[in-house]
Design an enzyme around this catalytic site. Structure first.
Site, PDB file in Angstrom:
ATOM      1  N   LYS A  35       0.789  -1.248   0.070  1.00  0.00           N
ATOM      2  CA  LYS A  35      -0.061  -0.008  -0.157  1.00  0.00           C
ATOM      3  C   LYS A  35       1.086   1.173   0.032  1.00  0.00           C
ATOM      4  CE  LYS A  35      -2.885   0.690   3.557  1.00  0.00           C
ATOM      5  NZ  LYS A  35      -3.067   2.018   4.260  1.00  0.00           N
ATOM      6  N   GLY A 108      -5.059   7.915   5.631  1.00  0.00           N
ATOM      7  CA  GLY A 108      -3.884   8.896   6.216  1.00  0.00           C
ATOM      8  C   GLY A 108      -2.952   9.248   5.350  1.00  0.00           C
ATOM      9  N   SER A 180       7.474   9.048  12.345  1.00  0.00           N
ATOM     10  CA  SER A 180       6.450   9.011  11.333  1.00  0.00           C
ATOM     11  C   SER A 180       7.059   8.990   9.871  1.00  0.00           C
ATOM     12  CB  SER A 180       5.429   9.957  11.699  1.00  0.00           C
ATOM     13  OG  SER A 180       4.482  10.239  10.413  1.00  0.00           O
ATOM     14  N   ASP A 328       2.135  -1.167  11.866  1.00  0.00           N
ATOM     15  CA  ASP A 328       0.935  -1.637  11.185  1.00  0.00           C
ATOM     16  C   ASP A 328       0.650  -2.943  11.548  1.00  0.00           C
ATOM     17  OD1 ASP A 328       0.272   1.049  10.225  1.00  0.00           O
ATOM     18  OD2 ASP A 328       0.930   0.472   8.159  1.00  0.00           O
ATOM     19  N   LYS A 355      -4.283   5.848  14.833  1.00  0.00           N
ATOM     20  CA  LYS A 355      -4.319   5.361  13.583  1.00  0.00           C
ATOM     21  C   LYS A 355      -5.886   5.166  13.230  1.00  0.00           C
ATOM     22  CE  LYS A 355      -0.034   4.532  12.909  1.00  0.00           C
ATOM     23  NZ  LYS A 355       0.648   5.118  11.831  1.00  0.00           N
ATOM     24  N   ARG A 401      -7.502  -3.165   9.977  1.00  0.00           N
ATOM     25  CA  ARG A 401      -6.595  -4.139  10.609  1.00  0.00           C
ATOM     26  C   ARG A 401      -6.954  -4.644  11.806  1.00  0.00           C
ATOM     27  NH1 ARG A 401      -2.799  -3.642   6.779  1.00  0.00           N
ATOM     28  NH2 ARG A 401      -1.904  -1.555   6.326  1.00  0.00           N
TER      29      ARG A 401
HETATM   30  C1  S3P Z   1       2.470   4.859   6.337  1.00  0.00           C
HETATM   31  C2  S3P Z   1       3.139   5.290   7.426  1.00  0.00           C
HETATM   32  C3  S3P Z   1       2.717   4.960   8.580  1.00  0.00           C
HETATM   33  C4  S3P Z   1       1.933   3.738   8.847  1.00  0.00           C
HETATM   34  C5  S3P Z   1       0.866   3.844   7.554  1.00  0.00           C
HETATM   35  C6  S3P Z   1       1.521   4.183   6.246  1.00  0.00           C
HETATM   36  C7  S3P Z   1       3.414   5.401   5.133  1.00  0.00           C
HETATM   37  O1  S3P Z   1       2.235   5.904   9.385  1.00  0.00           O
HETATM   38  O2  S3P Z   1       0.964   3.429   9.640  1.00  0.00           O
HETATM   39  O3  S3P Z   1      -0.257   2.727   7.384  1.00  0.00           O
HETATM   40  O4  S3P Z   1       2.943   4.904   3.942  1.00  0.00           O
HETATM   41  O5  S3P Z   1       4.121   6.230   5.238  1.00  0.00           O
HETATM   42  P1  S3P Z   1       2.864   7.043  10.382  1.00  0.00           P
HETATM   43  O6  S3P Z   1       3.830   7.502   9.399  1.00  0.00           O
HETATM   44  O7  S3P Z   1       2.032   7.824  10.767  1.00  0.00           O
HETATM   45  O8  S3P Z   1       3.452   6.201  11.360  1.00  0.00           O
END
Ligand code: S3P
Length: 448
Positions: A35, A108, A180, A328, A355, A401
């Site tokens: 993803k 997100g 993050s 995740d 999340k 999830r």
């Molecule tokens: C992601 C980063 C993570 C993860 C999200 C996908 C990404 O979030 O939890 O499902 O693709 O950069 P955070 O950066 O907020 O931890």
């Protein structure tokens, strides 16, 4: 909340009813494309000069939300067909004003990364999402972007919808207060549009797909320990991207095979980027039998077939440095913990609270329902390995999830587990139920 739940606003919701596994889980499976990499492939493909071909794209609502946003901004994208996409890039200054707000569903990653790249455009945009996304914190990106000269409006609590007023940006040096990858990637994207150098110092190691993909698209970037530096204003050159299977989706099957006696699975062509393999490291520490075979490299990302066999798991203290590398996968790792001998302690995982749902509370409540004892902390949870637990009715709070984690927990429960609000499984893993059915697991989907 009908009509606001996902990118396909007309779908009904679904419940899962899952029955204890009556036999070992055996076979070879391929889970859908990664993803995180799928989002980034669309973004960089769209912003590059030339035609980018993508294989292994995840046809889930989240990555489709990103795809739709770029179409609204005038990018021609052919597909997806058989997980393939062809993007006719418009260059870094070629996006058009969508003249309407962009709806990003549950995603997100779409919202935070897009904000970074939209902050430096010549037009203004508004980003919104479903109920869950519109409750997720955005100050973490709005604050550093403001230091770059961006104008981002949120509501009083720092929540979406986000109004992004296109501005000229300048590079900054930013020490990240949280680990993050979304914040890091947001700032790297705005850095492309900023004058001068953008320097980001990470708090802890997080997934580095953005850095790897920038290199694929010919954008220079320096990385030394936890510091990443890029200079704005260069072009991106179209590329060919082959996306591996998502280790976050593979994780459900890694745990399924580990907890159902005599199981043996081969998960093919899974991404094993070192910033994503916390789930393997943690499961191995719990005693899992995992082998990585046939290692190769696809578009600057390491890939392997993962062989996993049933093992007697034991409870552990999850190492804090592994938390961002398994962020995740923590819900499904808690299911592994519920089936392990002894206590598993998770700490340093306060990010789980923001999340798609508050994953600490929602998992704790679900476990309580099926009789798995646990103790909640602000930044984590203790799970007391139960080995034997009952069935029950689980509220997933629309978190994909959580839904999938309790579906796997059901493989060892004495009675059926019923899980509500499972429509969002399609954000990341559209054929989850089909793959389980193909392995002989009884999972029923009921529309409501
Ligand atoms: C992601 C980063 C993570 C993860 C999200 C996908 C990404 O979030 O939890 O499902 O693709 O950069 P955070 O950066 O907020 O931890």
């Amino acid at each position: 909340m009908k009509n606001k739940h996902n990118i396909n606003k007309n779908l009904n919701n679904v419940k899962y009813i899952v029955t204890r596994a009556s036999k070992p889980i055996k076979g070879n499976i391929i889970v859908p494309g990664d993803k995180s990499i799928s989002h980034r492939a669309i973004m960089f493909g769209s912003l590059s000069n030339g035609v980018t071909n993508i294989k292994g794209f995840l046809e889930g609502y989240d990555s489709l939300a990103t795809l739709q946003a770029f179409r609204e901004m005038g990018v021609s994208i052919y597909g997806p067909k058989n997980n393939k996409l062809c993007i006719s890039g418009v260059g870094i200054y070629g996006l058009k004003n969508p003249n309407k707000q962009l709806y990003l569903g549950n995603s997100g990653t779409s919202m935070r990364l897009l904000t970074g790249l939209l902050a430096g455009q010549k037009f203004d945009t508004t980003l919104t999402g479903d109920k869950s996304l519109n409750n997720r914190p955005m100050k973490r990106i709005a604050n550093p972007l403001k230091l770059m000269g961006a104008k981002i409006k949120t509501d009083k609590k720092g929540l979406p919808p986000l109004q992004i007023i296109g501005k000229r940006l300048k590079g900054i040096k930013y020490i990240m207060p949280i680990a993050s990858a979304q914040v890091k990637s947001c700032l790297l994207l705005s850095g492309i549009y900023a004058k001068g150098e953008t320097k980001i110092i990470e708090k802890g190691l997080t997934r580095d797909h953005t850095e790897r993909m920038l290199k694929n698209f010919g954008y220079k970037l320096r990385k030394k320990d936890k510091t990443i530096t890029l200079v704005g204003g260069s072009n991106l050159q179209a590329s060919k991207i082959k996306i591996p299977s998502d280790i976050s989706s593979a994780a459900f099957f890694l745990v399924a095979a580990s907890i159902v006696p005599k199981s043996e699975l081969l998960l093919e062509k899974v991404g094993i980027n070192p910033t994503r393999i916390g789930v393997i490291n943690i499961l191995r520490r719990m005693g899992a039998d995992i082998k990585l075979l046939n290692k190769k490299n696809w578009s600057n990302e390491p890939v392997a077939d993962i062989k996993i066999k049933f093992a007697n798991l034991k409870g552990i203290d999850i190492p804090i440095d592994q938390v961002p590398l398994a962020i995740d996968e923590l819900p499904i790792l808690l299911v592994a913990a519920a089936n392990a001998e002894g206590i598993t302690r998770l700490r340093g995982a306060e990010e789980l609270r923001v999340k798609e749902s508050d994953r600490i509370s929602v998992m704790a409540r679900g476990f309580k329902t099926i009789g798995v004892q646990n103790k909640v902390y602000e930044d984590g949870i203790d799970i007391i390995g139960a080995k034997k637990y009952k069935g029950g009715y689980i509220k997933s709070y629309g978190d994909h999830r959580v839904s999938m984690s309790f579906a796997i927990a059901a493989l060892r429960s004495t009675d059926d587990i019923i899980i509500d609000d499972c429509i969002n499984v399609s954000t990341s893993f559209p054929n989850f139920k089909t793959l389980l059915n193909n392995l002989g697991i009884k999972i029923k989907e009921v529309k409501y």
